[in-house]
Design an enzyme around this catalytic site. Structure first.
Site, short mmCIF file in Angstrom:
data_model
loop_
_atom_site.label_atom_id
_atom_site.label_comp_id
_atom_site.label_asym_id
_atom_site.label_seq_id
_atom_site.Cartn_x
_atom_site.Cartn_y
_atom_site.Cartn_z
N LYS A 1 -13.67 1.41 -4.34
CA LYS A 1 -14.87 1.91 -3.11
C LYS A 1 -15.76 2.79 -3.77
CE LYS A 1 -12.11 3.58 -0.02
NZ LYS A 1 -11.94 3.97 1.43
N HIS B 1 7.08 -26.78 2.73
CA HIS B 1 6.09 -27.89 1.95
C HIS B 1 5.11 -27.07 1.21
CE1 HIS B 1 7.99 -30.91 4.40
NE2 HIS B 1 8.14 -29.92 5.32
N GLU C 1 0.89 -1.22 0.02
CA GLU C 1 -0.18 0.03 0.09
C GLU C 1 0.84 1.18 -0.10
OE1 GLU C 1 -4.27 0.46 1.85
OE2 GLU C 1 -2.70 1.18 3.34
#
Length: 569
Positions: A516, A391, A360
């Site tokens: 948004k 793994h 960000e």
């Protein structure tokens, strides 16, 4: 001579570009054979040990990076941040998260005012309130002690505090203080997250901390209203004032919501959300869980690194070195990602937090002056604790794309385990992998070595490791509250260094706005379709219109004006 508008126009940048080809031709096997070089790439501060000898860099590279830092006016930019200058120019704000952990007698100014007294007023208020909740003098509406806390926030109001909480959970001192208590974090607006958070909790013993500077954040406030309904439906509307507090500066909206404004804890415009864990955003819920004394040690650790960052010469400055190496890896070697690999399960939420802090902050395509960047900047950050990651995605790191790695180890485990008859104890087994993986990445394994081991000819291409994959190692002595604070500040300042060198604004986040605003349009359409039966028509492209229509047709059972329905789990 005029100062170049972009760092890539400086002689220091061009010099590094010219230097690059020679480094690309030199394998880490060769570089690691130079003991003097390796020694020069090891730094220690306050028993934190950084080894960056497995970076694709020579001492000459590092010196050229120092010259790049000088060309970028790095020291001056660091000083401007500490002096309270408005380095967040697009929002005209200071960037002073360092003030959040400054000692009481410090002076750090924003707009000519020392902000440290305000910080400590809030810290004192948190200490008093958290101690009253913890000792049972502040109780819920029915007289029961408040043992459970749900912190409601999103983004920086959630990821940072969650990281610290997870890291402290198994620390002996912190876990002892937290016995019989529970701290949960509600972030996602998905009702499943609300259901999981209230599952098994009793409203009578639950305190909700609503974290929103403006008290208008859409997801946070919807979740806050959901928990307000959960409390009031069980205990009555008047109970809200006893069971909900706020971290906010919008006192009128806090009061309108039903929270006593005296139980609102402030933070300031000079605190960015992703840098706010040391404010009331993190300190309040963490103090309720672990006690203020533990959290104060965390703040002291962060402050210790703040001092180191502002005063240490670059060649001994851990955040500066990490930031410069990241610039080298991203903008010159062309590696777009970084893996954060802590060999401590307590640090399992470090990578998600740094992912936000880094991506960000530095996920920008223009300079601070609005000029398009002609070079790569920003990193794709991800990670998982060792040995789990081995793994999972290490296959790609070893034999696929080159991804620089941060290996973080801890000398003394928070929870040592010894089993009679085992070759090594559990922590030694973990650390065996911590020490081995960087060498595997750096050296690899050649076809010639495989032939000497009599590996079948057809398997040799599959078992060959090219090596020459850069990484660095950070070794912490312990992982208590103080060291967790240090680690947080190291990564925060590393991100700032990258942004300062790239010449971008690491402290705004305009990239979150467009999605948004488009969601607002969708929200209006959903309401109109549910309440008035309006079809999805104008304002949407064919794809979105198709998806929305499909969604609405499949949810015709959702009532237009429903009565309250809370999660049932």
């Amino acid at each position: 001579m005029a100062t170049p508008a972009l760092i890539s126009e400086t002689e220091a940048w061009k010099d590094l570009k010219a230097h690059l080809e020679g480094i690309k031709r030199t394998h880490l096997r060769e570089l690691m054979g130079d003991t003097e070089r390796c020694q020069s790439m090891m730094v220690e501060f306050d028993n934190i040990f950084l080894d960056y000898s497995r970076q694709q860099a020579s001492p000459d590279t590092i010196n050229k990076l120092y010259k790049l830092a000088e060309a970028a006016h790095l020291k001056q930019k660091i000083d401007r941040m500490y002096n309270g200058d408005h380095i967040n120019s697009t929002e005209n704000r200071s960037v002073l998260h360092v003030a959040l952990r400054a000692p009481r007698n410090s002076a750090i100014c924003s707009d000519g005012k020392n902000v440290v007294p305000d910080v400590w007023n809030v810290l004192d208020k948190i200490k008093d309130f958290s101690e009253r909740v913890r000792n049972g003098s502040w109780v819920g509406a029915t007289g029961k002690e408040l043992k459970d806390v749900i912190a409601v926030g999103i983004g920086g109001s959630f990821l940072g505090p969650l990281f610290v909480h997870t890291a402290l959970q198994t620390d002996p001192e912190a876990s002892k203080n937290a016995r019989g208590r529970e701290l949960r974090f509600l972030a996602n607006v998905d009702p499943i997250d609300a259901a999981r958070n209230i599952s098994g909790l009793n409203p009578e013993t639950t305190l909700v901390v609503v974290v929103s500077k403006t008290f208008t954040t859409a997801e946070t406030m919807l979740n806050a209203r959901t928990l307000r309904e959960w409390i009031s439906s069980a205990l009555g509307v008047a109970a809200v004032a006893k069971h909900m507090v706020a971290v906010s500066t919008n006192l009128p909206l806090v009061e309108k919501f039903g929270i006593d404004p005296n139980n609102a804890f402030a933070f300031w415009d000079w605190v960015g959300g992703r840098y706010s864990v040391c404010s009331a955003v993190g300190v309040l819920p963490l103090s309720l869980q672990y006690g203020f004394a533990v959290v104060e040690k965390f703040l002291q650790g962060a402050h210790n690194i703040d001092q180191h960052f502002s005063s240490a010469p670059f060649e001994k400055n851990i955040p500066v070195l990490l930031g410069l190496l990241s610039v080298w890896n991203v903008s010159f070697l062309g590696y777009p990602a970084r893996a954060i690999l802590p060999y401590s399960q307590a640090l399992e939420k470090l990578a998600p937090h740094i992912q936000q802090v880094s991506m960000e902050s530095n996920g920008k395509g223009v300079s601070i002056d609005g000029l398009p960047l002609p070079f790569e900047s920003g990193e794709i950050d991800f990670g998982e604790p060792g040995t789990n990651g081995q793994h999972s995605f290490y296959q790609l790191i070893h034999q696929g794309r080159v991804i620089p790695c941060d290996f973080i180890g801890v000398v003394k485990s928070q929870q040592p385990v010894y089993l009679k008859g085992e070759v090594v104890n559990n922590h030694d087994e973990l650390m065996s992998n911590f020490f081995a993986q960087p060498d595997a990445l750096a050296y690899g394994k050649t076809p010639e070595e495989l032939k000497k081991e009599n590996v079948s000819e057809h398997l040799i291409p599959h078992k060959t490791f090219t090596g020459n994959r850069p990484c660095l190692s950070i070794l912490l002595p312990t992982l208590d509250a103080y060291r967790i604070g240090q680690l947080l500040a190291i990564y925060e300042h590393r991100v700032a260094v990258q942004g300062f060198v790239w010449g971008i604004n690491s402290f705004d986040q305009w990239g979150v706005e467009l999605g948004k605003s488009l969601a607002t349009q969708v929200r209006k359409q959903l309401h109109a379709s549910r309440v008035k039966g309006e079809p999805v028509e104008e304002g949407f492209n064919f794809s979105t219109k198709t998806l929305l229509t499909r969604y609405l047709q499949a949810t015709t059972d959702v009532p237009a004006d429903p009565s309250t329905l809370l999660p049932n789990i």
